[in-house]
Every structure is written in C-alpha cells, then in structure tokens.
Design an enzyme around this catalytic site. Structure first.
Site, mmCIF file in Angstrom:
data_model
loop_
_atom_site.group_PDB
_atom_site.id
_atom_site.type_symbol
_atom_site.label_atom_id
_atom_site.label_comp_id
_atom_site.label_asym_id
_atom_site.label_seq_id
_atom_site.Cartn_x
_atom_site.Cartn_y
_atom_site.Cartn_z
ATOM 1 N N ARG A 184 3.447 19.046 -2.478
ATOM 2 C CA ARG A 184 4.628 18.562 -1.753
ATOM 3 C C ARG A 184 4.635 19.089 -0.310
ATOM 4 O O ARG A 184 5.308 18.541 0.544
ATOM 5 C CB ARG A 184 5.916 19.069 -2.436
ATOM 6 C CG ARG A 184 6.251 18.387 -3.733
ATOM 7 C CD ARG A 184 7.353 19.137 -4.461
ATOM 8 N NE ARG A 184 8.618 19.222 -3.734
ATOM 9 C CZ ARG A 184 9.547 18.286 -3.743
ATOM 10 N NH1 ARG A 184 9.357 17.180 -4.431
ATOM 11 N NH2 ARG A 184 10.659 18.439 -3.082
ATOM 12 N N ARG B 78 -1.102 21.659 8.073
ATOM 13 C CA ARG B 78 -1.467 20.971 9.329
ATOM 14 C C ARG B 78 -2.233 21.887 10.271
ATOM 15 O O ARG B 78 -1.907 23.060 10.367
ATOM 16 C CB ARG B 78 -0.190 20.547 10.082
ATOM 17 C CG ARG B 78 0.642 19.541 9.385
ATOM 18 C CD ARG B 78 1.636 18.937 10.378
ATOM 19 N NE ARG B 78 2.644 18.213 9.621
ATOM 20 C CZ ARG B 78 3.859 18.656 9.404
ATOM 21 N NH1 ARG B 78 4.251 19.797 9.923
ATOM 22 N NH2 ARG B 78 4.702 17.949 8.684
ATOM 23 N N ARG C 273 14.655 24.436 -14.887
ATOM 24 C CA ARG C 273 14.976 25.630 -14.118
ATOM 25 C C ARG C 273 16.398 25.478 -13.626
ATOM 26 O O ARG C 273 16.828 24.395 -13.224
ATOM 27 C CB ARG C 273 14.035 25.782 -12.914
ATOM 28 C CG ARG C 273 12.618 26.080 -13.297
ATOM 29 C CD ARG C 273 12.451 27.376 -14.029
ATOM 30 N NE ARG C 273 12.654 28.525 -13.154
ATOM 31 C CZ ARG C 273 13.029 29.719 -13.606
ATOM 32 N NH1 ARG C 273 13.282 29.919 -14.890
ATOM 33 N NH2 ARG C 273 13.165 30.721 -12.759
ATOM 34 N N ARG D 45 15.658 32.003 -1.346
ATOM 35 C CA ARG D 45 15.967 31.651 0.045
ATOM 36 C C ARG D 45 17.418 31.963 0.379
ATOM 37 O O ARG D 45 18.258 32.067 -0.512
ATOM 38 C CB ARG D 45 15.638 30.197 0.354
ATOM 39 C CG ARG D 45 16.108 29.192 -0.674
ATOM 40 C CD ARG D 45 15.449 27.818 -0.443
ATOM 41 N NE ARG D 45 15.596 26.995 -1.633
ATOM 42 C CZ ARG D 45 14.907 25.892 -1.885
ATOM 43 N NH1 ARG D 45 14.029 25.449 -1.025
ATOM 44 N NH2 ARG D 45 15.096 25.206 -2.991
ATOM 45 N N GLU E 174 20.004 31.920 -2.941
ATOM 46 C CA GLU E 174 19.646 31.072 -4.078
ATOM 47 C C GLU E 174 18.736 31.842 -5.033
ATOM 48 O O GLU E 174 17.631 32.230 -4.665
ATOM 49 C CB GLU E 174 18.930 29.840 -3.509
ATOM 50 C CG GLU E 174 18.656 28.772 -4.527
ATOM 51 C CD GLU E 174 18.084 27.506 -3.866
ATOM 52 O OE1 GLU E 174 18.627 27.054 -2.838
ATOM 53 O OE2 GLU E 174 17.080 27.001 -4.384
ATOM 54 N N TYR F 86 10.994 15.370 -11.041
ATOM 55 C CA TYR F 86 11.310 16.113 -9.815
ATOM 56 C C TYR F 86 11.412 15.070 -8.682
ATOM 57 O O TYR F 86 10.481 14.846 -7.939
ATOM 58 C CB TYR F 86 10.162 17.098 -9.570
ATOM 59 C CG TYR F 86 10.318 18.160 -8.508
ATOM 60 C CD1 TYR F 86 11.378 18.185 -7.619
ATOM 61 C CD2 TYR F 86 9.373 19.173 -8.402
ATOM 62 C CE1 TYR F 86 11.471 19.178 -6.660
ATOM 63 C CE2 TYR F 86 9.459 20.169 -7.445
ATOM 64 C CZ TYR F 86 10.508 20.164 -6.579
ATOM 65 O OH TYR F 86 10.597 21.142 -5.624
ATOM 66 N N ASP G 161 12.903 13.118 -5.275
ATOM 67 C CA ASP G 161 13.590 13.280 -3.994
ATOM 68 C C ASP G 161 14.710 12.239 -3.911
ATOM 69 O O ASP G 161 14.699 11.247 -4.640
ATOM 70 C CB ASP G 161 12.610 13.070 -2.836
ATOM 71 C CG ASP G 161 11.703 14.281 -2.640
ATOM 72 O OD1 ASP G 161 12.136 15.397 -2.946
ATOM 73 O OD2 ASP G 161 10.565 14.094 -2.179
HETATM 74 N N1 UDP Z 1 6.424 26.890 -1.704
HETATM 75 C C1 UDP Z 1 5.845 28.121 -1.472
HETATM 76 N N2 UDP Z 1 6.347 28.925 -0.486
HETATM 77 C C2 UDP Z 1 7.409 28.562 0.258
HETATM 78 C C3 UDP Z 1 7.996 27.300 0.038
HETATM 79 C C4 UDP Z 1 7.477 26.493 -0.954
HETATM 80 O O1 UDP Z 1 4.882 28.499 -2.146
HETATM 81 O O2 UDP Z 1 7.826 29.351 1.132
HETATM 82 C C5 UDP Z 1 5.852 26.033 -2.785
HETATM 83 C C6 UDP Z 1 6.266 26.523 -4.165
HETATM 84 O O3 UDP Z 1 5.164 26.310 -5.025
HETATM 85 C C7 UDP Z 1 7.391 25.625 -4.534
HETATM 86 C C8 UDP Z 1 7.032 24.302 -3.861
HETATM 87 O O4 UDP Z 1 6.315 24.713 -2.693
HETATM 88 O O5 UDP Z 1 7.554 25.519 -5.934
HETATM 89 C C9 UDP Z 1 8.220 23.450 -3.451
HETATM 90 O O6 UDP Z 1 9.131 24.294 -2.811
HETATM 91 P P1 UDP Z 1 10.440 23.829 -2.039
HETATM 92 O O7 UDP Z 1 11.198 25.053 -1.745
HETATM 93 O O8 UDP Z 1 10.040 22.962 -0.912
HETATM 94 O O9 UDP Z 1 11.138 22.935 -3.145
HETATM 95 P P2 UDP Z 1 12.629 22.398 -3.216
HETATM 96 O O10 UDP Z 1 13.324 23.350 -4.110
HETATM 97 O O11 UDP Z 1 13.166 22.465 -1.819
HETATM 98 O O12 UDP Z 1 12.482 21.018 -3.789
#
Ligand code: UDP
Length: 373
Positions: free
Chosen positions: A174, A178, A251, A283, A303, A351, A353
C-alpha cells in the site's frame, strides 16, 4: 402485505449512505438504521473547539478515479490537504512514505537516487533470487534492512500483533517507495479532506432518507425485516450468523483524545507515526492540521492497536489464509440467505479504502436497478 420500504440499510456508514442516497434519488423508499447514536460510521467527525476530530481514526480521502472524485464533490468541497506523515523512531524523525528525504536522512553517504538504489541493493543481498513470501521479505526487498528495522517492523507488529514473517506482503505494498523528494503518502491523482468535515457528505446523502439511530438490527431482526422488501447489511458477517463457524479475526483500536487548550501546535503535522516496538501507540493525530486550522488550542489523539473482542469496534479485517478460509464458509451461508445483500468493509471482510466503498455502492445500485427496474 405490502412493506413500507423498498430497502432497509443496516449501517449508516459510507456504503450505506451512498446506497441510500442513490436509491432514494431513484424514487425508492429507504430506511437506514445504525446501532450508534450518529450516522457516518467510521468517518464521523466530532467538532471540538472548531476542529473536526476524526473520532474513529484519521481518514484522508484519495482516489485515482475521476468519476468518484466528481461524485463526492457534489456533496462537499475538498481542501488541498496532502498526507505526508512523519515517522518518529526513538526520537529520530523521518519523512514518509519511503523517498529520497527518508533515504538521505538515514544514510549520510546517500545523496543521489542512484546512491539510494545501490544502498538498498546492498541491504537485500540475502534475498537474492527469492520471491518475497511474507511482509518481512517484501519490505526488505523494497527498501532494505535499515528501513525495515527502524520504520516498518515495530509499527507493523504493533498494528497487527503478528510477526512480520506471518503477515501477507500486500499490506506493505500500500505504501509507495520513491526515488524522488516527494512526501505525498498516496500516488492517487485526487486527494483532500472535505471542508467542514466528513459529516457534511453524510448529512447531505441522508437529507431525504429515513434514519433511525441507536437501533440494534440483530436483536430486532423480525421487526425490521417486516419493514422492507430487501436488506443491505453492512455489519460484521460472522456476528450476523451468530459466530456459528467461529469468530473472524479483526484488529481493533483504542483512541485516547486530549484537548490541549494552551497549545496551538503540538507536533507540527497531522500524523506522526511512532515506529518503535516499545511505544504502545502507533500514531498521534493532530486533527487541526488536516484542515489548516489556526485556531487557539489543539486536539490530539493517540491510536493504540488492540485485539478485537465482542463489544469492541472492528476496524481492520485480518486477511490471512486462515481467516479467508473461514470467510468463505460464511460466504456460503450468505448466498443461501434471501433478500439480503452483505456489503461494505465489514460485510465483505476487506481492507477497503473509501473510494472503493463508494464505487462498490454505486455498482450495486446499477446492478439492482438493471435487474429490477
Ligand atoms: N507501515 C509501516 N510504517 C509506517 C507506516 C506504515 O511499516 O510508518 C506499513 C505497515 O505494514 C502497515 C501498512 O504500512 O500495516 C499500512 O499502514 P497505514 O498506517 O498506512 O494504514 P492505515 O491504518 O492508515 O490504513
């Protein structure tokens, strides 16, 4: 006996609200019910001190579909927010997603994109010639060992409570990687936060639709089934079938929100990820930065990921082989049910969007109108 409604929609989230809006626009009689005391599902915002607080986790709208972007713009105007989270690993700050800003900060001998590519190549030697089978191998093959150790392993294992070796690789795909100095977390063409918050969209969608809140469908199934010819169910499918084959794994999240009246800018960014294993939250969200709000005071939310159990909100389906096999068993039961369609993130156990949810709701409306004009 003729029923009062054409459709009963269980769940007033984005799927249910889009569906209800479209069907009532086509002259169908629709009733939307929800067990919470508000509409909007997980995109619901609570206004605190003039700040739209994302009550069930941060939502940033992004899509590559012009059709979906134009569709939502009829309900609200979007601001120009671009998600650019920052990772905090034990006090070291790095830009996300993984890009030249991350690489040059982490490796002092990396200056150019070629340097970064060489560095990553040298860090994935051990994986040479093997196809990544799990999240750990996928992550190392994308960004090398250092980034995996500092920015991925701890965060991912907290989020899923599983070893990265036991997680599917698609989760990490996901995130963009870059070799440019571009901190935009998404690759999509369109992105933003609705001005006035997400409630603006849902309120408009449901303006002319009957809504009943604080209603538990599963406890009053007979009564509600008698009201409508067809049902759209967006809740948890295992719960609908009384967990008869066992519980699907989800989760859950715990949110700790703090109102800080004397601080105007707590962290300088909407999203800061804590990527070490020891910090219990994944986060901190500072909601005002989603809307460039410069008012006095601020609201932050920590969170904490946690296991799901009955009574908690289910946020993420755990799409591993074991759970997908169990879902397939429930899917069989779903197909045997009459006059009910299971949809949305929980109904589909995906999962998803937000843009995909809207697209799916619009497709369902098209299908139903085509089959039953
Ligand atoms: N991820 C990570 N480090 C980060 C942010 C994301 O390793 O700092 C990876 C992690 O495997 C996670 C996935 O990217 O399960 C998706 O994370 P994100 O926080 O983007 O998911 P959201 O909860 O926002 O859908």
């Amino acid at each position: 006996m003729e029923k009062k409604y054409d459709y009963l929609v269980v769940g007033a989230g984005l799927f249910g609200s889009t569906f209800a809006y479209e069907m009532s626009k086509r002259g169908k009689k629709v009733l939307v019910i929800d067990r919470r005391n508000h509409t909007g599902g997980n995109i619901y915002c609570e206004n605190i001190m003039g700040i739209n607080v994302h009550k069930y986790g941060a939502h940033i709208f992004h899509t590559s579909s012009k059709k979906i972007w134009d569709y939502l713009n009829q309900f609200c105007e979007f601001n120009n927010y671009i998600n650019s989270p920052v990772a905090n690993y034990k006090g070291e700050l790095y830009n996300l997603p993984f890009n030249m800003n991350t690489f040059t900060k982490l490796w002092s001998d990396v200056i150019t994109p070629q340097d970064a590519q060489n560095k990553i190549e040298s860090q994935k030697e051990e994986l040479k010639g093997i196809e990544p089978k799990n999240l750990e191998e996928q992550a190392i093959s994308l960004v090398g060992k250092d980034i995996y150790e500092k920015l991925i392993k701890g965060y991912t294992e907290k989020q899923w409570n599983k070893d990265c070796k036991d997680l599917p690789s698609f989760i990490i795909k996901r995130l963009p990687v870059r070799f440019t100095f571009n901190n935009n977390y998404f690759n999509d063409r369109y992105q933003g936060i609705p001005i006035g918050g997400y409630n603006v969209i849902i309120d408009k969608m449901l303006e002319n639709v009957d809504v009943r809140l604080n209603v538990d469908y599963l406890k009053n199934k007979e009564e509600y089934n008698n009201l409508a010819d067809n049902i759209i169910y967006t809740g948890m499918i295992d719960e609908y079938f009384d967990y008869q084959y066992g519980k699907l794994e989800y989760r859950s999240l715990k949110f700790e929100t703090e109102i800080l009246k004397d601080i105007d800018n707590y962290q300088g960014n909407a999203v800061i990820n804590y990527t070490d294993r020891e910090t219990p939250y994944t986060r901190i969200i500072e909601h005002k930065h989603f809307e460039f709000n410069e008012s006095k005071g601020t609201v932050i939310t920590k969170e904490y990921p946690c296991d799901w159990e009955v009574g908690k909100e289910a946020y993420y389906p755990v799409n591993d082989d074991k759970n997908l096999a169990l879902y397939k068993k429930y899917e069989k039961l779903m197909n045997e049910e009459k006059n009910i369609i299971f949809k949305g993130r929980l109904g589909s156990y995906k999962y998803y969007d937000m843009d995909k949810i809207i697209e799916d709701a619009l497709n369902l409306v098209d299908d139903l109108m085509f089959n039953m004009p």
